[in-house]
Design a protein around this motif. Structure first.
Motif, PDB file in Angstrom:
ATOM      1  N   GLY A 163      61.873 -19.612  23.756  1.00  0.00           N
ATOM      2  CA  GLY A 163      63.262 -19.284  23.878  1.00  0.00           C
ATOM      3  C   GLY A 163      64.149 -20.529  24.228  1.00  0.00           C
ATOM      4  N   ALA A 164      63.742 -21.568  24.394  1.00  0.00           N
ATOM      5  CA  ALA A 164      64.445 -22.663  24.819  1.00  0.00           C
ATOM      6  C   ALA A 164      65.474 -23.042  23.512  1.00  0.00           C
ATOM      7  N   SER A 181      69.108 -12.605  29.014  1.00  0.00           N
ATOM      8  CA  SER A 181      70.286 -13.455  28.405  1.00  0.00           C
ATOM      9  C   SER A 181      69.889 -14.496  27.358  1.00  0.00           C
ATOM     10  N   ASP A 182      70.901 -14.825  26.396  1.00  0.00           N
ATOM     11  CA  ASP A 182      70.995 -15.610  25.353  1.00  0.00           C
ATOM     12  C   ASP A 182      71.519 -16.871  25.552  1.00  0.00           C
ATOM     13  N   ILE A 183      71.751 -17.335  26.917  1.00  0.00           N
ATOM     14  CA  ILE A 183      72.447 -18.367  27.154  1.00  0.00           C
ATOM     15  C   ILE A 183      71.766 -19.557  26.736  1.00  0.00           C
ATOM     16  N   PRO A 184      72.455 -20.739  26.244  1.00  0.00           N
ATOM     17  CA  PRO A 184      71.993 -21.712  25.858  1.00  0.00           C
ATOM     18  C   PRO A 184      70.996 -22.334  26.688  1.00  0.00           C
ATOM     19  N   ILE A 185      69.659 -22.763  26.662  1.00  0.00           N
ATOM     20  CA  ILE A 185      68.909 -23.425  27.602  1.00  0.00           C
ATOM     21  C   ILE A 185      68.538 -24.745  26.840  1.00  0.00           C
ATOM     22  N   ILE A 186      68.732 -25.969  27.551  1.00  0.00           N
ATOM     23  CA  ILE A 186      68.196 -27.260  26.724  1.00  0.00           C
ATOM     24  C   ILE A 186      67.174 -27.731  27.891  1.00  0.00           C
ATOM     25  N   ILE A 187      65.996 -27.901  27.564  1.00  0.00           N
ATOM     26  CA  ILE A 187      64.774 -28.329  28.328  1.00  0.00           C
ATOM     27  C   ILE A 187      65.121 -29.816  28.458  1.00  0.00           C
ATOM     28  N   ALA A 213      70.734 -18.775  37.976  1.00  0.00           N
ATOM     29  CA  ALA A 213      70.702 -18.577  36.453  1.00  0.00           C
ATOM     30  C   ALA A 213      71.158 -17.194  36.217  1.00  0.00           C
ATOM     31  N   LYS A 214      70.440 -16.265  37.255  1.00  0.00           N
ATOM     32  CA  LYS A 214      70.662 -14.781  36.919  1.00  0.00           C
ATOM     33  C   LYS A 214      71.885 -14.213  37.393  1.00  0.00           C
ATOM     34  N   THR A 215      72.612 -14.972  37.852  1.00  0.00           N
ATOM     35  CA  THR A 215      74.034 -14.663  38.259  1.00  0.00           C
ATOM     36  C   THR A 215      74.850 -14.347  36.767  1.00  0.00           C
ATOM     37  N   LEU A 216      74.541 -14.949  35.717  1.00  0.00           N
ATOM     38  CA  LEU A 216      74.974 -15.070  34.309  1.00  0.00           C
ATOM     39  C   LEU A 216      76.327 -15.741  34.447  1.00  0.00           C
ATOM     40  N   SER A 217      76.617 -16.727  35.315  1.00  0.00           N
ATOM     41  CA  SER A 217      78.029 -16.976  35.286  1.00  0.00           C
ATOM     42  C   SER A 217      78.213 -18.559  34.595  1.00  0.00           C
ATOM     43  N   TYR A 218      77.308 -18.836  33.839  1.00  0.00           N
ATOM     44  CA  TYR A 218      77.281 -20.254  33.349  1.00  0.00           C
ATOM     45  C   TYR A 218      77.009 -20.195  31.680  1.00  0.00           C
ATOM     46  N   ASP A 219      77.579 -21.210  31.288  1.00  0.00           N
ATOM     47  CA  ASP A 219      77.690 -21.035  29.739  1.00  0.00           C
ATOM     48  C   ASP A 219      76.290 -21.914  28.973  1.00  0.00           C
ATOM     49  N   LEU A 220      75.721 -22.714  29.972  1.00  0.00           N
ATOM     50  CA  LEU A 220      74.402 -23.446  29.508  1.00  0.00           C
ATOM     51  C   LEU A 220      73.583 -24.108  30.754  1.00  0.00           C
ATOM     52  N   ILE A 221      72.330 -23.885  30.479  1.00  0.00           N
ATOM     53  CA  ILE A 221      71.517 -24.434  31.437  1.00  0.00           C
ATOM     54  C   ILE A 221      70.697 -25.599  30.990  1.00  0.00           C
ATOM     55  N   LEU A 222      70.679 -26.707  31.819  1.00  0.00           N
ATOM     56  CA  LEU A 222      69.944 -27.764  31.641  1.00  0.00           C
ATOM     57  C   LEU A 222      68.665 -27.803  32.435  1.00  0.00           C
ATOM     58  N   LEU A 223      67.633 -27.625  32.101  1.00  0.00           N
ATOM     59  CA  LEU A 223      66.371 -26.947  32.848  1.00  0.00           C
ATOM     60  C   LEU A 223      64.995 -27.930  32.795  1.00  0.00           C
ATOM     61  N   ASP A 224      64.835 -28.728  33.752  1.00  0.00           N
ATOM     62  CA  ASP A 224      63.431 -29.448  34.076  1.00  0.00           C
ATOM     63  C   ASP A 224      62.260 -28.341  33.944  1.00  0.00           C
TER      64      ASP A 224
END
Length: 126
Positions: free
Chosen positions: A94-95, A71-77, A41-52
């Motif tokens: 922040g999710a 980052s303000d990357i979208p994160i969906i729990i 996640a800290k590489t900041l090379s993603y557009d969105l994270i799906l997170l358990d």
């Protein structure tokens, strides 16, 4: 093409999400524990994270907090925890969205598309 990071320790769920996203034309990186998840996640090379939330080595909540510091990357729990207080707490941390297991793949895809669209236009949902 959007790049999505899946941080989910359940191999079947991770694979199911990855296959769905790949079939929809997304690039996907799957990780199975919190330690690797935060490193990716800290590489900041993603557009969105799906997170358990319940992950080995580092919780999803800790990952959410650390990512929000940079980052303000979208994160969906995506979690089995269905308590309203848990959902509220994580959204306040922040999710961008919260999906409970078991889930419908069509709904997950719609929420991913919505979050990516809002992120692209700079709109936020709080």
């Amino acid at each position: 093409m959007h790049h999505v990071l899946i941080i989910e320790d359940n191999k079947d769920v991770n694979l199911m999400l990855a296959e769905m996203l790949t079939n929809e034309g997304y690039m996907v990186q799957s990780v199975y524990n919190g330690k690797t998840g935060i490193e990716e996640a800290k590489t900041l090379s993603y557009d969105l994270i799906l997170l358990d939330i319940m992950l080995p080595y580092k919780s999803g909540e800790a990952i959410l907090q650390e990512v929000r510091e940079i980052s303000d990357i979208p994160i969906i729990i995506i979690s089995a925890r269905q308590m309203i207080k848990t959902k509220i707490d994580l959204l306040k941390l922040g999710a961008d969205d919260y999906i409970t297991k078991p889930f419908d793949l069509g709904e997950v895809m719609a929420r991913i598309e919505t979050n990516l669209r809002q992120s692209k236009t700079g709109n936020t949902c709080t």
